[in-house]
Design an enzyme around this catalytic site. Sequence first.
Site, short mmCIF file in Angstrom:
data_model
loop_
_atom_site.label_atom_id
_atom_site.label_comp_id
_atom_site.label_asym_id
_atom_site.label_seq_id
_atom_site.Cartn_x
_atom_site.Cartn_y
_atom_site.Cartn_z
CG HIS A 174 -2.47 1.12 1.38
ND1 HIS A 174 -2.29 2.26 1.24
CD2 HIS A 174 -3.37 0.84 1.00
CE1 HIS A 174 -3.10 3.23 0.73
NE2 HIS A 174 -3.93 2.49 0.57
CD GLU A 205 -1.86 5.90 -0.71
OE1 GLU A 205 -1.70 7.10 0.53
OE2 GLU A 205 -3.33 6.38 -0.24
CG HIS A 237 -5.68 -0.61 -3.04
ND1 HIS A 237 -5.39 1.16 -3.99
CD2 HIS A 237 -5.21 0.54 -1.53
CE1 HIS A 237 -6.31 1.74 -2.90
NE2 HIS A 237 -5.88 1.55 -2.06
CO CO Z 1 -5.89 2.98 0.02
#
Ligand code: CO
Length: 296
Positions: A174, A205, A237
């Site tokens: 993540h 990210e 995701h």
């Molecule tokens: Co997220």
Amino acid sequence: MFKTTIRCTFFIILSLWCLIPSHSAHAAEKWVNILAFFGTSVPEAKVSLDAIEKSYAQNGEAYITAYTSDIIRKKLEKQGQKILSVNAALNKASAMGFKNVRVQSFHVGAAEEFYQLQRMILKNIHSNPKRFTHVLLGYPLMSSGQDLYEVRDVLLQNLAANRKENEAVVFMGHGNHHGPGDIMLYALGKALQEKDDLIYVASVEGSNTFAKVLQNLKAKNIKKVWLQPFMIVAGDHARNDMAGPEPDSWLSQLQAAGIEGSVHMLGLGQMQGIQNIFLRHTKDAYDDMAKSKKSD
Ligand code: CO
């Protein structure tokens, strides 16, 4: 004689009374685990959370499930599914008579979501002083050097079975723009590369970008790449940012670069080795948040 009989009967009744287990007194000595998941609203991704719950049940651990994500809980509630917040789960544990609680974080590392979880627990404890004797917090998946190498080895055992030696693997973590999450993902990438220099970790990210990995894959003239989530669930995701049809998904970016992409859709929660690390963290939990009140 008569008096003795009465006395004896009284003692027999008293002893029998003591043998009847009082529900709340019994629960008070016992421990309950609160499994604090981020949560998922993708039905196919829930297998990871179910597998983790099953591993706790099989180890004889009592548990209450909670999701830390407000957005996911609200979304599920609209669909008629009620999932507890950590706050509500602590209240439920107390209502059931439990005085000793272990909250296990099911985050990948101590980053944004984990710190929020800590704050939620402290808020509940401080609003209800003396309610719990112990509230232990079990640390996230990667919290020590031992964890890092254990996670690395579990991942190496859970690659796509038909991956060939000259094919690369990219794990999708993540990551965060704030906080220390990126450092753990970076360390994991390095640990994996010690064993296999065609395995990479990038994140949705943060600083471990897919662009950097893609450059590297091109430089090495890699023809085929396996994409695999490094997240507790293979959820939104993984299904969209990693493997979705949009032009900016990782799979589409590989195809645009002339590299064949394959997807190994497996959540970390589905891996027995990962379940065992969490169980170890729960059993070894020592961070007693109920005690933090006294030192204030
Ligand atoms: Co997220």
